[in-house]
Design a protein around this motif. Structure first.
Motif, short mmCIF file in Angstrom:
data_model
loop_
_atom_site.label_atom_id
_atom_site.label_comp_id
_atom_site.label_asym_id
_atom_site.label_seq_id
_atom_site.Cartn_x
_atom_site.Cartn_y
_atom_site.Cartn_z
N ARG A 84 -20.85 -30.27 -56.66
CA ARG A 84 -20.14 -31.01 -55.62
C ARG A 84 -18.64 -30.84 -55.79
O ARG A 84 -18.15 -30.43 -56.85
CB ARG A 84 -20.54 -32.49 -55.62
CG ARG A 84 -20.16 -33.25 -56.86
CD ARG A 84 -20.45 -34.75 -56.69
NE ARG A 84 -19.82 -35.56 -57.71
CZ ARG A 84 -20.43 -35.96 -58.83
NH1 ARG A 84 -21.69 -35.66 -59.04
NH2 ARG A 84 -19.78 -36.69 -59.72
N THR A 85 -17.91 -31.15 -54.74
CA THR A 85 -16.45 -31.10 -54.77
C THR A 85 -15.94 -32.52 -54.61
O THR A 85 -16.40 -33.24 -53.72
CB THR A 85 -15.93 -30.23 -53.61
OG1 THR A 85 -16.48 -28.91 -53.75
CG2 THR A 85 -14.42 -30.11 -53.64
N ASP A 86 -15.03 -32.95 -55.49
CA ASP A 86 -14.50 -34.31 -55.34
C ASP A 86 -13.36 -34.31 -54.33
O ASP A 86 -12.99 -33.28 -53.78
CB ASP A 86 -14.12 -34.92 -56.70
CG ASP A 86 -12.89 -34.28 -57.33
OD1 ASP A 86 -12.15 -33.56 -56.64
OD2 ASP A 86 -12.67 -34.51 -58.54
N ALA A 96 -16.21 -28.82 -65.03
CA ALA A 96 -15.22 -29.09 -63.98
C ALA A 96 -14.30 -27.89 -63.84
O ALA A 96 -13.66 -27.47 -64.80
CB ALA A 96 -14.42 -30.34 -64.33
N PHE A 97 -14.28 -27.33 -62.64
CA PHE A 97 -13.32 -26.28 -62.31
C PHE A 97 -12.20 -27.00 -61.58
O PHE A 97 -12.34 -27.40 -60.42
CB PHE A 97 -14.00 -25.21 -61.45
CG PHE A 97 -15.17 -24.56 -62.14
CD1 PHE A 97 -14.98 -23.46 -62.98
CD2 PHE A 97 -16.46 -25.07 -62.00
CE1 PHE A 97 -16.06 -22.88 -63.65
CE2 PHE A 97 -17.54 -24.49 -62.66
CZ PHE A 97 -17.33 -23.40 -63.49
N THR A 98 -11.10 -27.22 -62.30
CA THR A 98 -10.11 -28.20 -61.84
C THR A 98 -9.01 -27.58 -60.99
O THR A 98 -8.73 -26.38 -61.06
CB THR A 98 -9.48 -28.92 -63.04
OG1 THR A 98 -8.79 -27.96 -63.85
CG2 THR A 98 -10.53 -29.63 -63.87
N VAL A 99 -8.39 -28.46 -60.20
CA VAL A 99 -7.26 -28.06 -59.35
C VAL A 99 -5.94 -28.48 -60.01
O VAL A 99 -5.91 -29.37 -60.87
CB VAL A 99 -7.35 -28.73 -57.95
CG1 VAL A 99 -8.58 -28.23 -57.20
CG2 VAL A 99 -7.37 -30.25 -58.05
N GLN A 100 -4.88 -27.80 -59.63
CA GLN A 100 -3.49 -28.22 -59.90
C GLN A 100 -3.09 -28.35 -61.37
O GLN A 100 -2.14 -29.07 -61.68
CB GLN A 100 -3.20 -29.54 -59.17
CG GLN A 100 -3.34 -29.41 -57.66
CD GLN A 100 -2.66 -30.53 -56.91
OE1 GLN A 100 -1.61 -31.02 -57.31
NE2 GLN A 100 -3.23 -30.93 -55.79
N GLY A 138 -5.49 -32.77 -61.50
CA GLY A 138 -6.85 -32.49 -61.05
C GLY A 138 -7.85 -32.91 -62.11
O GLY A 138 -8.86 -33.58 -61.84
N ALA A 139 -7.56 -32.54 -63.36
CA ALA A 139 -8.45 -32.87 -64.47
C ALA A 139 -8.53 -34.38 -64.68
O ALA A 139 -9.58 -34.90 -65.08
CB ALA A 139 -7.98 -32.19 -65.75
N ALA A 175 -12.10 -36.23 -64.71
CA ALA A 175 -12.57 -36.99 -65.87
C ALA A 175 -12.86 -38.44 -65.50
O ALA A 175 -13.84 -39.03 -65.95
CB ALA A 175 -11.52 -36.93 -66.99
N PHE A 176 -12.02 -39.02 -64.64
CA PHE A 176 -12.25 -40.40 -64.22
C PHE A 176 -13.61 -40.52 -63.53
O PHE A 176 -14.38 -41.43 -63.79
CB PHE A 176 -11.13 -40.87 -63.29
CG PHE A 176 -11.17 -42.34 -63.00
CD1 PHE A 176 -10.43 -43.23 -63.76
CD2 PHE A 176 -11.97 -42.84 -61.98
CE1 PHE A 176 -10.48 -44.60 -63.51
CE2 PHE A 176 -12.03 -44.20 -61.72
CZ PHE A 176 -11.29 -45.09 -62.49
N GLY A 177 -13.91 -39.56 -62.68
CA GLY A 177 -15.15 -39.61 -61.93
C GLY A 177 -16.38 -39.32 -62.77
O GLY A 177 -17.44 -39.89 -62.54
#
Ligand SMILES: [Zn+2]
Length: 332
Positions: A37-39, A194-198, A205-206, A210-212
């Motif tokens: 999924r994408t957050d 997690a493939f993170t943004v920014q 992004g991370a 991580a919060f989610g």
């Protein structure tokens, strides 16, 4: 591994505009994990639930690799069609003359320096302009806010394992994560990839990922400047000597238990590894460690030469070693 690396490196994905590279990664991990999924911030989250027996001590392990790449954003266009740009992430102006930049709409350009000749002193972005061959503002195919990224091709350098490319930071980490997910055997643990943004812009992004995901502990997988080129001391994180377990960078002290877990995993996997104390930079681990009430973190680093320039070098053996360490980390 080289095919996968080429595929993820070829995808456009400056910080904040990661949609294209996210689609490429999604296609690679769908069917391999239990949920993708994408957050709301744009992080791509791939979740692999426990398999096999021995789930008593099951943990939620976050693996984070950032999918964004450094970029330049068009800030203005002059009467002659030359663009001035702002950096997105750390972009060293001295590496820009001669660099090829590509925009999302396919427009390509390179950088020039004000005045006729290339000056001998250090360059600054305000003294430089981006040239796409336009003749006027009206004729320029760029708009304010457009993002350009370095673009070359990923090619073999020396031998079978040394490769050159433009955005191994952190597409090398992205490729490692995808490959580890593909090869994961039974595990009592939940793997949260997690493939993170920014990351290059803010690391935030991370933080959202991580919060989610609420991991029990986390590993950031990122490149680290190789310490085996002339006049670098200490001589650590050598190219081809295996992934580096980074004990400290400028913002993260690896949690002792995570450090031990990484070392034990490397030993179990029979993989050569290096211990590194880094004097520059940090990773997604910085943002993850202060999520909610705190997350123990560690950093698994891929030695890379010439990072934050248009042409970087990694050794595929180090990527392969990192895949094995990640697999071993969650195998028991
Ligand atoms: Zn990075």
């Amino acid at each position: 591994m080289l095919d996968l690396l080429q595929k993820v490196c070829d995808a456009y994905g400056p910080s904040g505009y990661e949609a294209r590279v996210r689609d490429v990664i999604r296609a690679e991990v769908e069917g391999v994990v239990d949920e993708v999924r994408t957050d709301r911030l744009g992080n791509l989250l791939a979740i692999r639930r426990p398999r096999g027996s021995g789930g008593a001590a099951s943990q939620k392990v976050l693996w984070a690799a950032h999918m964004d790449e450094i970029a330049v954003m068009v800030a203005s266009i002059d009467d002659y069609g030359f663009a001035r740009v702002a950096p997105v992430g750390f972009v060293n102006p001295n590496t820009l003359p001669g660099a090829r930049v590509v925009f999302e709409n396919g427009v390509e350009g390179t950088f020039g320096v004000e005045g006729a000749a290339l000056p001998r002193e250090a360059l600054t972005l305000p003294s430089m302009f981006l040239d796409v061959g336009a003749t006027s503002r009206a004729d320029c195919p760029l708009k304010v806010g457009d993002l350009g990224v370095f673009r070359h091709s990923v090619v073999r350098a020396h031998g079978e394992t040394r490769v050159l490319g433009h955005n191994f930071d952190d597409r090398a980490g992205v490729a490692v994560l995808i490959q580890a997910l593909r090869e994961l055997g039974d595990s009592p643990h939940t793997v949260l990839a997690a493939f993170t943004v920014q990351e290059e812009f803010s690391l935030l992004g991370a933080a959202a990922a991580a919060f989610g995901l609420e991991p029990d502990f986390a590993i950031a997988i990122d490149v680290t400047p190789a310490g085996d080129t002339p006049k670098i001391k200490p001589r650590d994180a050598c190219l081809g000597a295996g992934p580096a377990i980074t004990l400290k960078d400028v913002a993260v002290i690896g949690h002792p238990q995570v450090k031990q877990a990484l070392i034990a995993a490397a030993e179990r996997a029979g993989v050569a590894f290096q211990l590194q104390v880094s004097f520059i930079g940090t990773t997604d681990a910085m943002a993850i460690q202060t999520s909610r009430t705190g997350v123990p973190v560690g950093t698994l680093s891929l030695p890379a030469r010439h990072i934050h320039t248009p042409t970087q070098m990694v050794d595929l053996n180090d990527l392969r070693g990192a895949v094995e360490v990640l697999k071993a980390l969650v195998s028991s």
